[in-house]
Structure formats: C-alpha cells, structure tokens
Design an enzyme around this catalytic site. Structure first.
Site, PDB file in Angstrom:
ATOM      1  CG  ASP A 172      -2.261   0.642   0.937  1.00  0.00           C
ATOM      2  OD1 ASP A 172      -2.228   1.797   0.497  1.00  0.00           O
ATOM      3  OD2 ASP A 172      -3.323   0.037   1.165  1.00  0.00           O
ATOM      4  CG  HIS A 181      -0.967   1.602  -3.464  1.00  0.00           C
ATOM      5  ND1 HIS A 181      -2.242   1.439  -3.004  1.00  0.00           N
ATOM      6  CD2 HIS A 181      -0.669   0.478  -4.141  1.00  0.00           C
ATOM      7  CE1 HIS A 181      -2.701   0.245  -3.391  1.00  0.00           C
ATOM      8  NE2 HIS A 181      -1.748  -0.351  -4.061  1.00  0.00           N
TER       9      HIS A 181
END
Ligand SMILES: *[C@@H]1O[C@H](CO)[C@@H](O)[C@H](O)[C@H]1NC(C)=O
Ligand SMILES: *[C@@H]1O[C@H](CO)[C@@H](O)[C@H](O)[C@H]1NC(C)=O
Ligand SMILES: *[C@@H]1O[C@H](CO)[C@@H](O)[C@H](O)[C@H]1NC(C)=O
Ligand SMILES: *[C@@H]1O[C@H](CO)[C@@H](O)[C@H](O)[C@H]1NC(C)=O
Ligand SMILES: *[C@@H]1O[C@H](CO)[C@@H](O)[C@H](O)[C@H]1NC(C)=O
Ligand SMILES: *[C@@H]1O[C@H](CO)[C@@H](O)[C@H](O)[C@H]1NC(C)=O
Length: 426
Positions: A225, A248
């Site tokens: 993430d 991310h």
C-alpha cells in the site's frame, strides 16, 4: 546530570549483556516439544514480564533504557503507556519481536499490536526486527463487498507523543499499517525499513495524522500500500532520501472523506525514488469534503516503471460506486503545489494526471519544473487547475483544460497485483 536507570531495568528483565555473551540463554521451551497451548502460556508470561519491565523503566527518573526482548517467544498486543517519570525513554530492541498468529489473538482485538501512548522523548533503536506475522491470516480479510482489512491492527502505533525518534527500525509483514503516528509533535524517523511483500492489503508504511513536525530521512519502504500516507491535520512534514516500492507511492490524503473538513500544509518530499509502484507522488481528495492542502513540494525524484508518476485528483472515491463520484459544491481546496526535478519512466501511457473540480478556486498555483518522464508515448492530462506554471523543460507537456466532465475511476485498490509484485521484488 541524568540518572541512569538502565541497571535496574536490565536486572528486572534478567538480561545482563555479560551473561548473554558468556552463556547463551536457554529457550523457555523447545519449539519441537511444545503445543499451541504451551505457546500461549509462555506468551502471556512474556507480555506480563515486558509490561512490568516497562512500568519500572517508565517510572524511574532521568534517562531510562528499556530492553525489548521476548526470549524468542511470540507476543500478542502490547501497550506501553506514559506519561513516564523518566525524562527520556530509550527502547533498545535487542532481539526480533514476533507477533502471535492471528488465530491466537484475543477476541477484543486491539487496534495496534505494539502501542505507545503519551510517552514523551521516546527513542527506539536496536537490531531486533518487528515481525507482525501478517501472513498468519490477517491478509485474508478481503471479500468483494466489505474491506475488513481496515480493522486489522497496526504494527507500531504512536499516540500523543512529543519528540519521538525512530532510528533504523525494521518492521516486516505487519497485519495492517506498519507505523501510525497520531497526535504527535516533533518526530524524526531515520533509516526506516518497512517490508510486506506478498498478498498484503492495507499495509501502509507510515501513516501520519493530526501531527506537527515530522522528518523522515532515508530508508526503504516496500509494502502493498502507500509508502507514506499524510492525512488530515498534518503540518510541517519533510521526507528526504526515501526509497519507495513496490506499493502505492507517497500520498497526501485522502482528504475530505465522509464530508470531513481536513487540512494539511507545509509538506516537502525532497529526494526519493519510486520503483514499480502504482503511483509516485499523489494528492487525493474526496468530493464533498472541505478544508485545504497547501504548500506542498515534491522535488528531486526518480521514477522507475511507475504506473501513475504524478497524480493529483479531487475525484478520489474508492469507497463509492464510480458513478456516484461526482463533483459536489464543496471540495478540499488545493493550492501552492510544486513538482520539481522529476525524472524517470512510467509503466503506463500516463505520466502526469491533474484532475481538479470545476468549482472556482479548486486548484490554484501548480508549478511543474524540469520534468522528464518517458516513454515518449506518455501523456499529461490536466483539468481545471488555474495559475499553472511550467518552468524549464516539462515532458510530457502539460496543457490544462476546463470542463465539468470528470469522473475519477477508483485508482487505488487494495487488490494487489501478485505478478507485478513478483517482478518488482525479483
Ligand atoms: C527472558 O528470559 C530470562 C531468563 O530466563 C528471564 O529472566 C526474563 O524474564 C525473560 N524475559 C521476558 C521478557 O520474558
Ligand atoms: C533467539 O533465537 C536466535 C536464533 O535461533 C538465537 O541466536 C538467539 O540466541 C535467541 N535469543 C534468545 C534470547 O533466546
Ligand atoms: C503538540 O503541540 C500543540 C501545540 O503546541 C499542543 O496543543 C499539543 O498538546 C501538543 N501535543 C502533545 C501530544 O503534546
Ligand atoms: C523541513 O525542511 C525545511 C526546509 O529545509 C525546514 O525549514 C524545516 O524546519 C523542516 N521541518 C522539519 C519538521 O524537519
Ligand atoms: C486521469 O484522471 C481522469 C479522471 O480524473 C481519468 O478519467 C483518466 O483516465 C486519467 N487519465 C489517464 C491518462 O490515466
Ligand atoms: C498485473 O500486473 C501485470 C504486470 O504489470 C499485468 O500484466 C497484469 O495485467 C496485471 N493484472 C491485473 C489484474 O491488474
């Protein structure tokens, strides 16, 4: 002069360096012989021993050293509370700290595995790693309807702190976020190492909220993430020399979720690399919220195979049907954002995507300076930003248009792409 309570604490823990060197401590049990029940009993003992040792260290005066060791036993949720009598708390992570598997967690599950609350002048260092055991079932939390991963515990949580200093801390396979910093003033994080490869939903590296003054300097964050997520109420955050990926990217927001009023300002990312990430540098706000994101600089950044290297959106709604992600009268205003000296490669045809609300003054003052993102098929899109400045060579060229026809598809999904990660980590 500081009073050193190290000796007392060390004694209480029964771990004296000399003793360790001369005679390796015996394991509390032989791994081969024990069954699950034994592990739980031992676990409770270790947790209790640690809690007692913390109380002692925290209650002593001056500079107090707490040696965090679990004797190779696994541990469940641990809470280290202040305020402490000690003027400075030093945590030496002597050995690896390993979380009990999900199945052994208490029913009333904690929001964090290891939590420090109201501890001032806390420093954590040491060669031990925090191993969150996310693979033990925490990451199987996703079903198509609800994302229950968001209820998983954070590995290391810091609340209500002043002058926190994390030095070379390593966290592996956290159940959810690796590190959460909330309601803190003055935080320094250097040479952090946060890793969660494999199927790891919601395993942000560092989540910051309601916090003033953070310097994150050096280190590597590779999780499924966000490497770093800077949320509402965060001010004066500097990030220098960080390697991010896979994951991310570095994200400001999302801001304004559930119509919240949120503010962030004075954020600087200076010197970073992004490798095989879904996004590079990103600002995301949710329609219907209010507040502002201002004085933000991303500079000296290298991108390698990043899917969305530069992304700014006021249409971020992964939690609603894309059809309902519409412009609303209110939005979190974005102003004074600089993207400077950003070079490298995009893994898609999308290099720069700036998508603002058509409302007046939604995005004001965006500077792009010396940007070169290849391949040359990569494009820039820019909607509804005003007062946009291009300085030096900006490739791909950015031309802003106006219009109300914007709907952002949810870009950020917790689904993680196994084949992509395999490439990234090989
Ligand atoms: C670790 O083992 C030592 C020696 O058996 C013991 O004195 C100490 O209390 C243990 N520490 C913890 C945290 O369980
Ligand atoms: C923990 O295990 C490691 C690896 O097996 C060993 O080197 C170390 O001495 C052990 N530490 C303790 C405190 O038992
Ligand atoms: C951080 O500083 C602010 C402003 O001085 C203060 O209101 C707040 O209580 C401080 N936070 C902590 C955890 O001390
Ligand atoms: C961030 O960097 C700026 C510019 O170098 C500096 O003025 C500021 O004090 C830094 N803030 C923190 C929290 O490190
Ligand atoms: C940029 O974002 C818009 C909406 O915000 C999206 O519809 C579009 O697909 C994105 N452009 C590219 C090239 O990915
Ligand atoms: C995952 O990534 C690989 C390599 O970039 C790509 O070929 C594949 O289409 C992606 N799969 C999904 C489900 O996004």
């Amino acid at each position: 002069m500081a009073t050193y309570s190290t000796i007392a604490v060390t004694f209480a823990l029964g771990i004296i360096i000399g003793f360790v060197l001369m005679q390796p401590p015996k394991l509390l049990f032989s791994t081969k012989e024990c069954d699950a029940k034994d592990v739980e009993v031992v676990t409770n003992d270790v947790s209790q021993a640690l809690t007692n040792a913390w109380k002692l260290a925290c209650g002593s005066t001056g500079r107090s050293v707490f040696k965090l060791t679990t004797n190779n036993s696994t541990v469940g949720p641990l809470t280290f509370d202040g305020p402490c009598k000690a003027t400075k708390m030093v945590v030496n992570v002597v050995g690896d700290v390993i979380a009990i598997p999900k199945a052994s967690w208490p029913d009333n599950s904690a929001d964090a595995w290891i939590k420090f609350t109201k501890v001032q002048n806390l420093e954590i260092f040491g060669r031990g790693k925090f191993i969150g055991n996310g693979k033990s079932g925490w990451w199987k939390c996703k079903n198509s309807k609800i994302n229950t991963c968001e209820n998983n515990p954070t590995a290391l949580a810091f609340h209500n702190c002043n002058n926190l200093n994390l030095i070379g801390v390593t966290s592996i396979d956290s159940p959810r976020n690796h590190i959460t910093i909330n309601h803190c003033n003055g935080t320094t994080i250097s040479n952090i190492n946060l890793i969660a490869y494999g199927m790891s939903p919601n395993t942000d590296g560092i989540d910051i909220s309601d916090t003033n003054g953070v310097h994150i300097n050096g280190g590597h964050i590779g999780t499924g993430d966000d490497c770093i997520a800077i949320n509402g109420g965060s001010f004066n955050i500097n990030i220098t020399g960080l390697n991010c990926g896979p994951g991310h990217g570095i994200s400001i927001g999302s801001l304004g979720r559930n119509s919240a009023t949120e503010e962030v300002s004075n954020i600087m990312v200076m010197g970073a690399t992004f490798t095989d990430t879904q996004n590079g540098v990103r600002i995301k706000t949710v329609p219907g919220g209010s507040g502002s994101a201002s004085h933000i600089t991303f500079s000296n950044i290298g991108m390698t195979r990043v899917q969305n290297p530069i992304l700014l959106t006021q249409f971020y709604c992964p939690h609603v049907d894309p059809k309902d992600c519409k412009n609303k009268p209110q939005m979190v205003k974005i102003s004074d954002v600089t993207f400077s000296d950003i070079h490298g490669t995009s893994a898609t045809s999308n290099a720069i995507n700036i998508t603002c609300s058509p409302n007046k003054d939604s995005c004001v003052g965006i500077t792009l300076r010396n940007i070169n993102i290849t391949p040359n098929t990569a494009i820039a899109t820019c909607k509804n930003a005003v007062d946009v400045h291009l300085i030096g060579n900006v490739t791909p060229y950015v031309k802003c248009t106006r219009g109300a026809d914007v709907i952002e598809m949810p870009l950020d999904h917790d689904d993680y792409n196994e084949s992509q990660r395999a490439i990234a980590t090989s």
